[in-house]
Design a protein around this motif. Structure first.
Motif, PDB file in Angstrom:
ATOM      1  N   UNK A 243       6.733   2.547  34.076  1.00 17.80           N
ATOM      2  CA  UNK A 243       5.458   2.909  33.454  1.00 17.80           C
ATOM      3  C   UNK A 243       5.131   4.397  33.627  1.00 17.80           C
ATOM      4  N   UNK A 244       6.158   5.198  33.952  1.00 15.94           N
ATOM      5  CA  UNK A 244       5.994   6.640  34.080  1.00 15.94           C
ATOM      6  C   UNK A 244       5.011   7.019  35.192  1.00 15.94           C
ATOM      7  N   UNK A 245       4.624   8.300  35.235  1.00 17.04           N
ATOM      8  CA  UNK A 245       3.834   8.830  36.330  1.00 17.04           C
ATOM      9  C   UNK A 245       2.332   8.718  36.064  1.00 17.04           C
ATOM     10  N   UNK A 246       1.538   8.994  37.122  1.00 19.42           N
ATOM     11  CA  UNK A 246       0.083   8.936  36.942  1.00 19.42           C
ATOM     12  C   UNK A 246      -0.560  10.309  36.769  1.00 19.42           C
ATOM     13  N   UNK A 247       0.251  11.387  36.859  1.00 22.03           N
ATOM     14  CA  UNK A 247      -0.233  12.756  36.637  1.00 22.03           C
ATOM     15  C   UNK A 247      -1.351  13.164  37.598  1.00 22.03           C
ATOM     16  N   UNK A 248      -1.477  12.435  38.677  1.00 19.19           N
ATOM     17  CA  UNK A 248      -2.530  12.746  39.633  1.00 19.19           C
ATOM     18  C   UNK A 248      -3.911  12.315  39.198  1.00 19.19           C
ATOM     19  N   UNK A 249      -3.984  11.487  38.160  1.00 21.00           N
ATOM     20  CA  UNK A 249      -5.280  11.029  37.657  1.00 21.00           C
ATOM     21  C   UNK A 249      -5.620   9.694  38.319  1.00 21.00           C
ATOM     22  N   UNK A 250      -6.737   9.628  39.049  1.00 18.39           N
ATOM     23  CA  UNK A 250      -7.076   8.410  39.795  1.00 18.39           C
ATOM     24  C   UNK A 250      -7.129   7.154  38.931  1.00 18.39           C
ATOM     25  N   UNK A 251      -7.647   7.266  37.694  1.00 13.47           N
ATOM     26  CA  UNK A 251      -7.721   6.099  36.829  1.00 13.47           C
ATOM     27  C   UNK A 251      -6.356   5.568  36.465  1.00 13.47           C
ATOM     28  N   UNK A 252      -5.434   6.460  36.151  1.00 14.55           N
ATOM     29  CA  UNK A 252      -4.068   6.050  35.844  1.00 14.55           C
ATOM     30  C   UNK A 252      -3.430   5.396  37.063  1.00 14.55           C
ATOM     31  N   UNK A 253      -3.600   6.029  38.218  1.00 15.01           N
ATOM     32  CA  UNK A 253      -2.992   5.504  39.438  1.00 15.01           C
ATOM     33  C   UNK A 253      -3.520   4.110  39.759  1.00 15.01           C
ATOM     34  N   UNK A 254      -4.818   3.923  39.631  1.00 15.19           N
ATOM     35  CA  UNK A 254      -5.412   2.621  39.930  1.00 15.19           C
ATOM     36  C   UNK A 254      -4.878   1.552  38.982  1.00 15.19           C
ATOM     37  N   UNK A 255      -4.784   1.876  37.693  1.00 12.74           N
ATOM     38  CA  UNK A 255      -4.314   0.903  36.714  1.00 12.74           C
ATOM     39  C   UNK A 255      -2.861   0.521  36.963  1.00 12.74           C
ATOM     40  N   UNK A 256      -2.025   1.480  37.311  1.00  9.97           N
ATOM     41  CA  UNK A 256      -0.610   1.206  37.536  1.00  9.97           C
ATOM     42  C   UNK A 256      -0.404   0.420  38.832  1.00  9.97           C
ATOM     43  N   UNK A 257      -1.146   0.779  39.870  1.00  9.34           N
ATOM     44  CA  UNK A 257      -1.010   0.075  41.142  1.00  9.34           C
ATOM     45  C   UNK A 257      -1.520  -1.354  41.052  1.00  9.34           C
ATOM     46  N   UNK A 258      -2.518  -1.572  40.188  1.00  9.30           N
ATOM     47  CA  UNK A 258      -3.083  -2.917  40.047  1.00  9.30           C
ATOM     48  C   UNK A 258      -2.084  -3.908  39.467  1.00  9.30           C
ATOM     49  N   UNK A 259      -1.010  -3.411  38.863  1.00 10.81           N
ATOM     50  CA  UNK A 259       0.028  -4.282  38.294  1.00 10.81           C
ATOM     51  C   UNK A 259       1.136  -4.597  39.295  1.00 10.81           C
ATOM     52  N   UNK A 260       0.967  -4.165  40.538  1.00  9.29           N
ATOM     53  CA  UNK A 260       1.881  -4.481  41.633  1.00  9.29           C
ATOM     54  C   UNK A 260       3.299  -3.966  41.398  1.00  9.29           C
ATOM     55  N   UNK A 261       3.476  -2.637  41.395  1.00  8.48           N
ATOM     56  CA  UNK A 261       4.822  -2.082  41.218  1.00  8.48           C
ATOM     57  C   UNK A 261       5.734  -2.402  42.389  1.00  8.48           C
ATOM     58  N   UNK A 262       7.030  -2.407  42.119  1.00 11.09           N
ATOM     59  CA  UNK A 262       8.006  -2.585  43.192  1.00 11.09           C
ATOM     60  C   UNK A 262       8.159  -1.306  44.013  1.00 11.09           C
ATOM     61  N   UNK A 263       7.742  -0.184  43.428  1.00 10.66           N
ATOM     62  CA  UNK A 263       7.837   1.092  44.110  1.00 10.66           C
ATOM     63  C   UNK A 263       7.626   2.239  43.144  1.00 10.66           C
ATOM     64  N   UNK A 264       7.836   3.438  43.643  1.00 12.99           N
ATOM     65  CA  UNK A 264       7.754   4.645  42.822  1.00 12.99           C
ATOM     66  C   UNK A 264       9.030   5.452  42.985  1.00 12.99           C
ATOM     67  N   UNK A 265       9.386   6.153  41.926  1.00  9.95           N
ATOM     68  CA  UNK A 265      10.579   6.992  41.935  1.00  9.95           C
ATOM     69  C   UNK A 265      10.162   8.450  42.098  1.00  9.95           C
TER      70      UNK A 265
END
Length: 308
Positions: free
Chosen positions: A275-297
């Protein structure tokens, strides 16, 4: 697959000290000449990228093309092919399209701030400064888990509510339903209430229009009453993972997003969804983390030690 290690692969190291040249265009670092990206470069660039099997979202032609203006990407062909560009935080970088050794890295670094994005920190052992910015890191998900929204309790509840209330239908994005996708995009822009120039609206419109030329496919979600609710566009990365480049939906249908992501994951044909990066934007980060990622690259940046 261990989430903590996924993507932390070492690029194979070349022993030939290959150097760069050579297209008609403007002078760029490494002794080469760069050209603005064009669609007819797709075959060449994808052929270069394929052996690397990088899991990073930038290592796909669609990503490079769609954000070519934002990052000022230029292609340098020859015996050390690479892309030059500028990171979101303003660093001028060179992106190798082949495996490189320390000599090749040093040549590419002439006139740029860093090599980026790299999937590991191997160049640190060769005397380069290697760092990363957490804002750059891609969020990755196991498709099997995302299809069930495992670990994403709140999103799973939203998806179930949307399904119960709207009886949604998901269908492949096609010429026949492109108007509906554009309707969603226009509605999304109205919902977010931002200046279009401050969004990815233009890139998304181009992706819809050129999806076949860019190797993209997607899903359109409509309600049981036929109202367009959401859509996504995704490509296939060099390592076989699927990369979601755009996902847009109407605010009135909050549950459409997780419902759509689950349907896509179940049918995407890959083990990993990026789902690509969050660009340091809190809203993006929250939405991506809420989907329970396996990790970050992590995306490493290598530069000459001490700015030499």
């Amino acid at each position: 697959m261990d989430a903590g290690r996924y993507g932390q692969r070492r690029l194979p190291v070349r022993s030939d000290g290959a150097s760069g040249t050579l297209m008609d265009g403007e002078a760029v670092p490494g002794g080469g000449l760069g050209m603005p990206l064009s669609l007819d470069m797709r075959e060449r660039i994808e052929a270069l990228i394929a052996p690397l099997r990088s899991p990073l979202s930038e290592y796909g032609f669609a990503n490079l093309w769609l954000f070519r203006d934002r990052h000022d990407y230029r292609f340098v062909d020859g015996d050390l092919p690479h892309i030059t560009g500028r990171t979101y935080d303003g660093e001028r970088h060179a992106m190798p399209l082949v495996s490189i050794d320390a000599e090749g890295a040093a040549r590419l670094l002439d006139g740029v701030d860093c090599l980026y994005p790299l999937s590991d920190d191997a160049l640190a052992q060769a005397g380069f400064d290697v760092r990363w910015n957490d804002d750059d890191a891609d969020y990755v998900y196991r498709a099997e888990a995302l299809a069930k929204l495992d670990g994403a309790k709140a999103k799973r509840a939203q998806a179930r509510a949307f399904e119960a209330e709207q009886a949604p239908v998901a269908e492949p994005l096609s010429d026949a339903n492109l108007v509906s996708a554009r309707t969603v995009l226009d509605g999304w822009l109205a919902d977010v209430g931002r200046d279009p120039d401050m969004t990815d609206l233009d890139a998304c419109r181009e992706a819809l229009a050129r999806r076949e030329a860019l190797g993209l496919d997607g899903l359109l979600v409509t309600t049981g009453a036929g109202e367009p609710a959401a859509f996504l566009l995704a490509g296939t990365n060099a390592d076989g993972s699927r990369v979601v480049h755009f996902a847009k939906g109407r605010r009135v249908h909050a549950g459409a997003y997780p419902w759509m992501f689950a349907r896509f994951a179940a049918t995407c044909g890959a083990a990993i969804v990026n789902f690509e990066q969050d660009l340091g934007k809190p809203g993006f980060a929250q939405a991506k983390r809420a989907l329970a990622p396996m990790g970050q690259l992590r995306k490493y940046r290598a530069s000459k030690r001490g700015g030499a």
